[in-house]
Scaffold this motif. Structure first.
Motif, PDB file in Angstrom:
ATOM      1  N   SER A 102      68.292  20.588  35.305  1.00  0.00           N
ATOM      2  CA  SER A 102      68.518  21.755  36.157  1.00  0.00           C
ATOM      3  C   SER A 102      67.604  21.693  37.385  1.00  0.00           C
ATOM      4  N   THR A 111      68.505  30.527  34.657  1.00  0.00           N
ATOM      5  CA  THR A 111      68.956  29.254  34.062  1.00  0.00           C
ATOM      6  C   THR A 111      67.948  28.789  33.008  1.00  0.00           C
ATOM      7  N   GLY A 131      67.547  18.171  41.600  1.00  0.00           N
ATOM      8  CA  GLY A 131      68.845  18.337  42.261  1.00  0.00           C
ATOM      9  C   GLY A 131      68.724  18.106  43.753  1.00  0.00           C
ATOM     10  N   GLY A 142      67.670  19.946  45.950  1.00  0.00           N
ATOM     11  CA  GLY A 142      66.383  20.430  46.469  1.00  0.00           C
ATOM     12  C   GLY A 142      65.352  19.319  46.538  1.00  0.00           C
ATOM     13  N   SER A 148      63.147  24.374  43.512  1.00  0.00           N
ATOM     14  CA  SER A 148      63.214  23.102  42.823  1.00  0.00           C
ATOM     15  C   SER A 148      63.157  23.281  41.311  1.00  0.00           C
ATOM     16  N   SER A 164      72.290  19.994  37.791  1.00  0.00           N
ATOM     17  CA  SER A 164      71.851  21.343  38.196  1.00  0.00           C
ATOM     18  C   SER A 164      73.003  22.342  38.091  1.00  0.00           C
ATOM     19  N   VAL A 221      66.533  32.905  38.328  1.00  0.00           N
ATOM     20  CA  VAL A 221      67.962  33.186  38.262  1.00  0.00           C
ATOM     21  C   VAL A 221      68.521  33.003  36.848  1.00  0.00           C
ATOM     22  N   ILE A 269      74.878  30.719  43.621  1.00  0.00           N
ATOM     23  CA  ILE A 269      74.327  29.401  44.005  1.00  0.00           C
ATOM     24  C   ILE A 269      75.346  28.315  43.668  1.00  0.00           C
TER      25      ILE A 269
HETATM   26  N1  PFF Z   1      66.669  23.135  41.184  1.00  0.00           N
HETATM   27  C1  PFF Z   1      67.869  22.765  41.856  1.00  0.00           C
HETATM   28  C2  PFF Z   1      67.550  21.791  42.975  1.00  0.00           C
HETATM   29  O1  PFF Z   1      66.371  21.490  43.223  1.00  0.00           O
HETATM   30  O2  PFF Z   1      68.483  21.338  43.624  1.00  0.00           O
HETATM   31  C3  PFF Z   1      68.604  23.953  42.406  1.00  0.00           C
HETATM   32  C4  PFF Z   1      68.898  25.051  41.430  1.00  0.00           C
HETATM   33  C5  PFF Z   1      69.412  24.770  40.172  1.00  0.00           C
HETATM   34  C6  PFF Z   1      68.683  26.339  41.792  1.00  0.00           C
HETATM   35  C7  PFF Z   1      69.698  25.807  39.283  1.00  0.00           C
HETATM   36  C8  PFF Z   1      68.938  27.369  40.927  1.00  0.00           C
HETATM   37  C9  PFF Z   1      69.444  27.103  39.678  1.00  0.00           C
HETATM   38  F1  PFF Z   1      69.705  28.083  38.866  1.00  0.00           F
END
Ligand code: PFF
Length: 451
Positions: free
Chosen positions: A21, A229, A24, A26, A222, A320, A227, A100
């Motif tokens: 997760s 998850t 990604g 980010g 990151s 993610s 949120v 998102i």
């Molecule tokens: N952490 C992920 C990234 O760095 O791309 C983005 C992300 C994943 C944001 C899951 C929010 C989420 F719930």
């Protein structure tokens, strides 16, 4: 009798899911650029501090709520604070990851197109205008956006163990292998050392308050915080799993991947003599240009690297997006009694639609603006600048001020069985009660007033 809830097979499987997760887009399109811009090694130092002093405690708050209740975000609030206003936090954190997911899957779709293009042999004559023409024309981005969400939903619909766990078990190691191969190639290019310097040369004069706030914001995004998850994944962890170790492991993997991505991208950017940029431009405009430039010297090598690179992006984005999708699916299964398949179809419909509108905001819907932003930009800013920080703030307040301290300690230390966690608990609790709320509030307000 209620059906037994699935669990991850092992704590490593849970860490891999959480790291999936976290790792990604980010890590790939924001971290390298931000690091270079904001003082190199000095920024990395602040980022590390932010990750372990601020983000890790937030992650642990989400984890212990999820694991204690064995429920998704909404159910967890109902169990720990029945019939209170906290249910709105439960609602908010069902909605935010789906918003998102909608725009994230648009970018996931672009990555699929770029992967396909790389396999098919490149980006045409005029590589510099490829991106602008591609996103403005609705059909292909929509097609790939659809494909990306279908892939996400298919994995989620198969459940925690046969879907999410199995997918991450293969894709996470694959991601590390891919990024190391790309990094090795990138570092071997003439002029690559300039890119390394850009990333690591410490420049403390660039560490302005806004750079520090940026480090913290990046760390939230990151690590997928605020949120729900992490909360949702933790609800599938076993009672004997060590939350502190899993959280620290997740933060560690995320950090390492971000650094590897930086060393994979920036040396190539500098070797090609280009100014690094951020966001979609860096990946979807600058890099294809670099690949085509390198292609003049060694077409096969540059094409292979391009294929591997865009494959890595697709996989990183998928691990993610799966976590975002799981939040909504868990809600519908736990709270509304849907089967996992039906829940997945509903989530598919909702996020596909919002995502399609986001995708069209680069073309036919370009003129449709909310607060001066296109729908894609609006969803991005709303979630990464406000909802993630706001959700994080409420989670730390919930754990620090609403839950009983004894319950928090009990969950944190597995009923007192984990000695190290027991010793760290006072520090964690102090950070959660006082430091984290104050710092997150400052970040939230500075986003609100300055952006
Ligand atoms: N952490 C992920 C990234 O760095 O791309 C983005 C992300 C994943 C944001 C899951 C929010 C989420 F719930």
């Amino acid at each position: 009798m209620a059906k037994r809830r699935e669990k991850f097979g092992s704590s490593l499987a849970a860490v891999m899911a959480m790291a999936g997760s976290a790792i990604g887009l980010g890590n790939i399109w924001r971290f390298p650029y931000m690091t270079g811009q904001n003082g190199g090694a000095a920024f990395i130092l602040v980022y590390l501090l932010a990750a372990f002093i601020l983000s890790l405690p937030i992650m642990l708050c989400e984890s212990l709520i999820g694991r204690r209740t064995s429920s998704g975000t909404f159910g967890a609030m109902e169990k720990l604070a029945p019939r209170s206003k906290w249910k709105y936090l439960g609602f908010l954190t069902v909605i935010s990851p789906l918003v998102i997911l909608s725009y994230y899957s648009v970018v996931g779709g672009w990555s699929i197109d770029y992967f396909v293009r790389s396999v098919a042999g490149g980006f045409g004559q005029d590589v510099s205008s490829y991106f602008a023409l591609f996103v403005a024309n609705p059909s292909r981005p929509l097609l790939y956006h659809t494909l990306f969400i279908v892939a996400t939903v298919l994995v989620v619909s198969r459940g925690i163990k046969s879907g999410i766990e199995s997918f991450n078990k293969i894709s996470l190691p694959l991601l590390f292998v891919l990024i190391v191969i790309i990094m090795t190639y990138s570092l071997s290019l003439p002029g690559a050392m300039e890119g390394v310097k850009y990333l690591v040369k410490p420049d403390f004069s660039k560490l302005t308050p806004s750079a520090i706030a940026a480090a913290m914001g990046q760390s939230f995004f990151s690590l997928s915080l605020g949120v729900g998850t992490i909360l949702t994944y933790a609800s599938y962890m076993k009672k004997q799993d060590n939350l502190l170790r899993s959280g620290a492991g997740t933060a560690f993997f995320d950090m390492v991947f971000a650094l590897l991505a930086g060393f994979a991208i920036m040396p190539a950017v500098f070797a090609a003599g280009i100014e690094p940029g951020a966001g979609p431009g860096l990946i979807f405009e600058t890099l294809p240009f670099i690949f085509s430039k390198m292609g003049l010297a060694s077409p096969i090598l540059s094409r292979s690297v391009s294929i591997l690179f865009f494959l890595a992006i697709v996989v990183a984005a998928l691990t993610s997006s799966i976590s975002m999708c799981e939040v909504g699916v868990t809600y519908l299964v736990d709270e509304k009694g849907f089967s996992r398949k039906k829940a997945s179809i509903v989530i598919f419909g909702a996020t596909w639609l919002l995502g399609a509108l986001c995708s069209l905001s680069f073309g036919p819907l370009e003129q449709f603006k909310i607060l001066g932003k296109t729908l894609f930009d609006f969803c991005d800013h709303l979630t990464s600048d406000y909802l993630m920080t706001f959700g994080s703030l409420l989670f730390v307040i919930f754990v620090g001020w609403k839950m009983k301290k004894a319950d928090v300690r009990d969950e944190f230390t597995n009923g007192g069985r984990l000695g190290v966690s027991g010793r760290i608990f006072p520090v964690f609790y102090f950070l959660v009660r006082y430091v984290a709320p104050a710092v997150i509030l400052i970040i939230f307000l500075s986003n609100l007033l300055l952006k």
